[in-house]
Write a protein that holds these residues in place. Structure first.
Motif, PDB file in Angstrom:
ATOM      1  N   GLY A  77       5.904 -33.366  15.661  1.00 33.58           N
ATOM      2  CA  GLY A  77       5.765 -33.612  14.224  1.00 33.58           C
ATOM      3  C   GLY A  77       6.971 -34.320  13.668  1.00 33.58           C
ATOM      4  N   THR A  78       7.082 -34.234  12.332  1.00 35.33           N
ATOM      5  CA  THR A  78       8.183 -34.904  11.652  1.00 35.33           C
ATOM      6  C   THR A  78       9.264 -33.888  11.291  1.00 35.33           C
ATOM      7  N   SER A  79      10.403 -34.421  10.904  1.00 39.33           N
ATOM      8  CA  SER A  79      11.550 -33.547  10.648  1.00 39.33           C
ATOM      9  C   SER A  79      12.559 -34.271   9.771  1.00 39.33           C
ATOM     10  N   GLY A  80      13.462 -33.470   9.217  1.00 36.11           N
ATOM     11  CA  GLY A  80      14.637 -34.045   8.571  1.00 36.11           C
ATOM     12  C   GLY A  80      15.739 -34.111   9.615  1.00 36.11           C
ATOM     13  N   GLY A  81      16.477 -35.214   9.670  1.00 37.99           N
ATOM     14  CA  GLY A  81      17.525 -35.354  10.689  1.00 37.99           C
ATOM     15  C   GLY A  81      18.913 -35.229  10.060  1.00 37.99           C
ATOM     16  N   ASN A 110      10.707 -22.229   5.969  1.00 36.09           N
ATOM     17  CA  ASN A 110       9.466 -22.472   5.229  1.00 36.09           C
ATOM     18  C   ASN A 110       9.647 -23.291   3.957  1.00 36.09           C
ATOM     19  N   SER A 111      10.756 -24.015   3.860  1.00 40.80           N
ATOM     20  CA  SER A 111      10.968 -24.857   2.670  1.00 40.80           C
ATOM     21  C   SER A 111      11.381 -26.255   3.088  1.00 40.80           C
ATOM     22  N   LEU A 112      10.964 -27.225   2.267  1.00 41.51           N
ATOM     23  CA  LEU A 112      11.390 -28.610   2.525  1.00 41.51           C
ATOM     24  C   LEU A 112      12.865 -28.756   2.152  1.00 41.51           C
ATOM     25  N   ASP A 113      13.309 -27.973   1.181  1.00 43.87           N
ATOM     26  CA  ASP A 113      14.739 -28.010   0.834  1.00 43.87           C
ATOM     27  C   ASP A 113      15.462 -26.868   1.570  1.00 43.87           C
ATOM     28  N   VAL A 134      17.837 -31.483  13.926  1.00 44.67           N
ATOM     29  CA  VAL A 134      16.638 -31.733  13.114  1.00 44.67           C
ATOM     30  C   VAL A 134      16.099 -30.446  12.502  1.00 44.67           C
ATOM     31  N   LYS A 135      15.621 -30.597  11.260  1.00 50.41           N
ATOM     32  CA  LYS A 135      15.125 -29.457  10.475  1.00 50.41           C
ATOM     33  C   LYS A 135      13.646 -29.686  10.194  1.00 50.41           C
ATOM     34  N   GLU A 136      12.835 -28.672  10.496  1.00 51.12           N
ATOM     35  CA  GLU A 136      11.410 -28.800  10.210  1.00 51.12           C
ATOM     36  C   GLU A 136      10.853 -27.423   9.847  1.00 51.12           C
ATOM     37  N   MET A 137       9.539 -27.198   9.992  1.00 52.26           N
ATOM     38  CA  MET A 137       8.970 -25.987   9.418  1.00 52.26           C
ATOM     39  C   MET A 137       8.112 -25.159  10.383  1.00 52.26           C
ATOM     40  N   GLU A 138       8.129 -25.481  11.672  1.00 52.90           N
ATOM     41  CA  GLU A 138       7.219 -24.760  12.578  1.00 52.90           C
ATOM     42  C   GLU A 138       7.788 -24.351  13.940  1.00 52.90           C
ATOM     43  N   VAL A 192      12.039 -38.408  12.837  1.00 53.14           N
ATOM     44  CA  VAL A 192      12.850 -38.189  11.626  1.00 53.14           C
ATOM     45  C   VAL A 192      12.307 -39.009  10.446  1.00 53.14           C
ATOM     46  N   THR A 193      11.939 -38.282   9.357  1.00 51.85           N
ATOM     47  CA  THR A 193      11.453 -38.942   8.135  1.00 51.85           C
ATOM     48  C   THR A 193      12.518 -39.027   7.050  1.00 51.85           C
ATOM     49  N   ASP A 194      13.539 -38.161   7.121  1.00 49.34           N
ATOM     50  CA  ASP A 194      14.523 -38.091   6.033  1.00 49.34           C
ATOM     51  C   ASP A 194      15.827 -37.536   6.598  1.00 49.34           C
ATOM     52  N   ILE A 195      16.899 -37.818   5.862  1.00 56.45           N
ATOM     53  CA  ILE A 195      18.226 -37.387   6.317  1.00 56.45           C
ATOM     54  C   ILE A 195      18.668 -36.193   5.485  1.00 56.45           C
ATOM     55  N   VAL A 196      18.829 -35.049   6.137  1.00 52.99           N
ATOM     56  CA  VAL A 196      19.140 -33.802   5.417  1.00 52.99           C
ATOM     57  C   VAL A 196      20.521 -33.881   4.770  1.00 52.99           C
ATOM     58  N   ASP A 197      21.496 -34.405   5.511  1.00 50.98           N
ATOM     59  CA  ASP A 197      22.864 -34.498   4.985  1.00 50.98           C
ATOM     60  C   ASP A 197      23.133 -35.908   4.421  1.00 50.98           C
ATOM     61  N   ALA A 257      16.719 -37.964  -2.299  1.00 45.89           N
ATOM     62  CA  ALA A 257      15.871 -36.789  -2.519  1.00 45.89           C
ATOM     63  C   ALA A 257      14.905 -36.672  -1.340  1.00 45.89           C
ATOM     64  N   THR A 258      14.843 -35.453  -0.746  1.00 48.33           N
ATOM     65  CA  THR A 258      14.078 -35.280   0.503  1.00 48.33           C
ATOM     66  C   THR A 258      12.610 -35.640   0.345  1.00 48.33           C
ATOM     67  N   ALA A 259      11.963 -35.147  -0.735  1.00 45.83           N
ATOM     68  CA  ALA A 259      10.513 -35.334  -0.860  1.00 45.83           C
ATOM     69  C   ALA A 259      10.178 -36.825  -0.922  1.00 45.83           C
ATOM     70  N   GLU A 294      12.026 -39.396   0.168  1.00 46.25           N
ATOM     71  CA  GLU A 294      12.331 -40.055   1.447  1.00 46.25           C
ATOM     72  C   GLU A 294      11.281 -39.685   2.499  1.00 46.25           C
ATOM     73  N   PHE A 295      10.841 -38.416   2.483  1.00 47.71           N
ATOM     74  CA  PHE A 295       9.810 -37.944   3.416  1.00 47.71           C
ATOM     75  C   PHE A 295       8.518 -38.741   3.233  1.00 47.71           C
ATOM     76  N   LEU A 296       8.056 -38.836   1.962  1.00 47.98           N
ATOM     77  CA  LEU A 296       6.780 -39.521   1.713  1.00 47.98           C
ATOM     78  C   LEU A 296       6.872 -41.002   2.066  1.00 47.98           C
TER      79      LEU A 296
HETATM   80  N1  ADE Z   1       9.731 -32.343   7.713  1.00 46.40           N
HETATM   81  C1  ADE Z   1      10.201 -33.576   7.504  1.00 46.40           C
HETATM   82  N2  ADE Z   1      11.390 -33.542   6.861  1.00 46.40           N
HETATM   83  C2  ADE Z   1      11.689 -32.227   6.667  1.00 46.40           C
HETATM   84  C3  ADE Z   1      12.764 -31.544   6.063  1.00 46.40           C
HETATM   85  N3  ADE Z   1      13.786 -32.181   5.526  1.00 46.40           N
HETATM   86  N4  ADE Z   1      12.702 -30.189   6.041  1.00 46.40           N
HETATM   87  C4  ADE Z   1      11.675 -29.534   6.587  1.00 46.40           C
HETATM   88  N5  ADE Z   1      10.637 -30.134   7.168  1.00 46.40           N
HETATM   89  C5  ADE Z   1      10.641 -31.473   7.206  1.00 46.40           C
END
Ligand code: ADE
Length: 247
Positions: A95-99, A159-162, A178-182, A203-208, A212-214, A216-218
């Motif tokens: 899946g996708t993740s924040g890097g 369990n949170s996008l943030d 990488v940060k994700e939810m599963e 990686v869809t977005d950069i955590v650090d 804004a994550t949402a 960048e994710f979309l």
């Molecule tokens: N999936 C994609 N980006 C994420 C993020 N920053 N946190 C959690 N799940 C994600």
């Protein structure tokens, strides 16, 4: 662990947008009659690739809101039921993740997980603290990693996008890439069955970073799903017919 030959793989996806490109590219078909009966909301798809039996479980949609069942609860349910149904040799949390750019992540990278943790289970009681983190190693695949040239690192689930400051400090302590939810929930179910887990995360977005994550994710969801789709068949090709210990 017994050094068995890899003949079947189960990929676990949370979002339809993450699963569909692979289902289409490999021509996987929805299992009919269903392999997992309701009311569990997950759907399964099966087929083959390079002689490997490939199964996909997608967590399905939430009845109330119609959105994908993301997060740890549906992920562990889907994994548990799909491992019982398909008895795979390996599970892949895909899946996708924040890097984290501090760990070398950039948008569109695909990471292999070395281990998983939970960053949102803070339980400061004896032994529950360790349970909360739920550190679990992924299957070591050094040959696969170097031949596909993938980055690798620790995957953290919550369990949170943030994230809260405490989540961030746990992720920093564990050098999370990488940060994700599963993934950590999938690992928990895999460990019950002693099935090895790999994580493949785009990686869809950069955590650090400073966006804004949402947003960048979309913006990057579809390109990251495409990167995932181009990598997953190559990962499956590296697994086909090999022994677990020689990956
Ligand atoms: N999936 C994609 N980006 C994420 C993020 N920053 N946190 C959690 N799940 C994600």
């Amino acid at each position: 662990m017994e050094d068995k030959t890899v003949k079947s793989v189960l990929l676990v996806f949370a979002m339809e947008a993450e699963a569909q490109p692979l289902i289409q590219a490999l021509g996987l078909k929805e299992d009919a009659p269903p392999k997992i009966l309701g009311p569990a909301p997950c759907l399964t798809f099966s087929g083959s690739h390079e002689g490997l039996n490939v199964h996909v479980v997608w967590n399905g949609k939430d009845r109330e809101t119609g959105v994908d069942n993301v997060g740890t609860v549906p992920a562990s349910l889907s994994t548990y039921l799909a491992v019982m149904a398909f008895k795979p040799d390996i599970v892949i949390s895909a899946g996708t993740s924040g890097g984290f750019k501090a760990q070398g992540a950039a948008i569109g990278d695909v990471f292999l997980g070395t281990a998983v943790i939970n960053h949102d289970r803070r339980i400061p009681l004896p032994n529950f603290d360790k349970y909360g983190i739920g550190y679990s190693l992924c299957l070591a695949t050094p040959g696969l990693q170097s031949s596909l040239g993938l980055k690798q690192g620790v995957v953290s689930s919550g369990n949170s996008l943030d994230y809260t400051d405490k989540c961030m400090s746990i992720m920093e302590q564990h050098g999370v890439a990488v940060k994700e939810m599963e993934a950590a929930a999938i690992a928990w179910a895999c460990n019950l069955f002693h099935v090895p887990l790999m994580c493949v995360k785009a990686v869809t977005d950069i955590v650090d970073g400073d966006r804004a994550t949402a947003e960048e994710f979309l913006e990057n969801l579809h390109s990251a799903a495409a990167a995932l789709q181009s990598t997953l068949p190559r990962v499956l090709g590296q697994l086909a017919g090999r022994k677990l210990g020689e990956l």
